[in-house]
Design a protein around this motif. Sequence first.
Motif, short mmCIF file in Angstrom:
data_model
loop_
_atom_site.label_atom_id
_atom_site.label_comp_id
_atom_site.label_asym_id
_atom_site.label_seq_id
_atom_site.Cartn_x
_atom_site.Cartn_y
_atom_site.Cartn_z
N ILE A 12 0.79 -1.05 -0.67
CA ILE A 12 -0.18 0.03 0.17
C ILE A 12 1.25 0.98 0.06
O ILE A 12 1.82 1.18 0.89
N LYS A 13 0.43 2.05 -0.97
CA LYS A 13 1.31 3.02 -1.10
C LYS A 13 0.44 4.68 -0.14
O LYS A 13 -0.19 4.91 -1.20
N LEU A 28 6.84 7.78 10.70
CA LEU A 28 6.10 6.06 10.21
C LEU A 28 7.39 5.03 9.47
O LEU A 28 6.81 4.13 9.57
N ARG A 29 8.08 6.14 8.81
CA ARG A 29 8.84 4.99 8.31
C ARG A 29 9.80 4.38 9.26
O ARG A 29 10.65 3.35 8.90
N ARG A 30 10.66 4.76 10.25
CA ARG A 30 11.15 4.43 11.38
C ARG A 30 10.47 3.43 11.81
O ARG A 30 10.60 1.73 11.31
N ASN A 38 11.36 -0.74 11.67
CA ASN A 38 11.52 -1.50 12.94
C ASN A 38 10.42 -2.49 12.88
O ASN A 38 10.56 -3.88 14.08
N GLN A 39 9.41 -2.58 12.61
CA GLN A 39 8.28 -3.78 12.09
C GLN A 39 8.40 -5.03 10.95
O GLN A 39 7.91 -5.17 11.05
N ASN A 40 9.29 -4.00 10.17
CA ASN A 40 9.89 -5.00 8.93
C ASN A 40 8.73 -4.94 8.40
O ASN A 40 7.85 -6.09 7.45
N LEU A 41 7.74 -3.67 8.22
CA LEU A 41 6.86 -3.37 7.04
C LEU A 41 7.28 -2.83 5.83
O LEU A 41 6.33 -2.19 5.10
N GLU A 42 8.48 -3.47 5.92
CA GLU A 42 8.67 -1.68 4.65
C GLU A 42 8.50 -2.74 3.13
O GLU A 42 8.12 -1.74 2.33
#
Length: 145
Positions: A2-3, A21-23, A27-31
Motif C-alpha cells: 500500500i502506497k 512512520l518510515r522508522r 522497526n516492524q519489518n513492514l517496508e
Amino acid sequence: MIKIFISCGGGMSSSALVQKLRREAANQNLEDMVQFDFSPFSLAARDYSGYDIIMVCPHQRYRVKDYNDRFIKNEIPIYVLPTRIYGTMKLNTIIQDAEDIIEIFKSKPKNPVFFPGEEDPLKVMRIEPFNLKEYNAYSRKEKSH
C-alpha cells in the motif's frame, strides 16, 4: 504494498510524520507492505501518481474539494486525517484506516472519503483504527433485527 501519500500545508509536518512512520515500519519489518511519501499540498497534484491514497493533514481540509475537482477527479481516495490521529500518527492506525478508506472508495468513488459518522475530522476523538469490518458486521446485524 500500500502506497500512502501524506500532504500538509508546507510539507514540514508531513515530512516529520512520514519520517516517523518510515522508522516504525522499518522497526516492524513492514517496508515491503507499506510506503510513505509526502509533499506540500500545493505540489501534491503533480506528485500523487502511483499512490493508493492521499492522506491530508486536518488543517488543509478546506482545500480538498477544490483540489479533487481540479486535479484528482476522484481517481484515488483523499482522506482528511482526524486531528487526534494526525497528532499521534500511530503506524497501525494509519495503515488500517488507509486500507479501509480505500475499500470505502471502491464502493463509492467520491472525495473526500470519510468513515461513517466522521464527516468532520476535527470532531473525531478516536486514536485507534476505525475498524470498518466490525462496523459493517454490526450494521448488518442491526438491520436484520
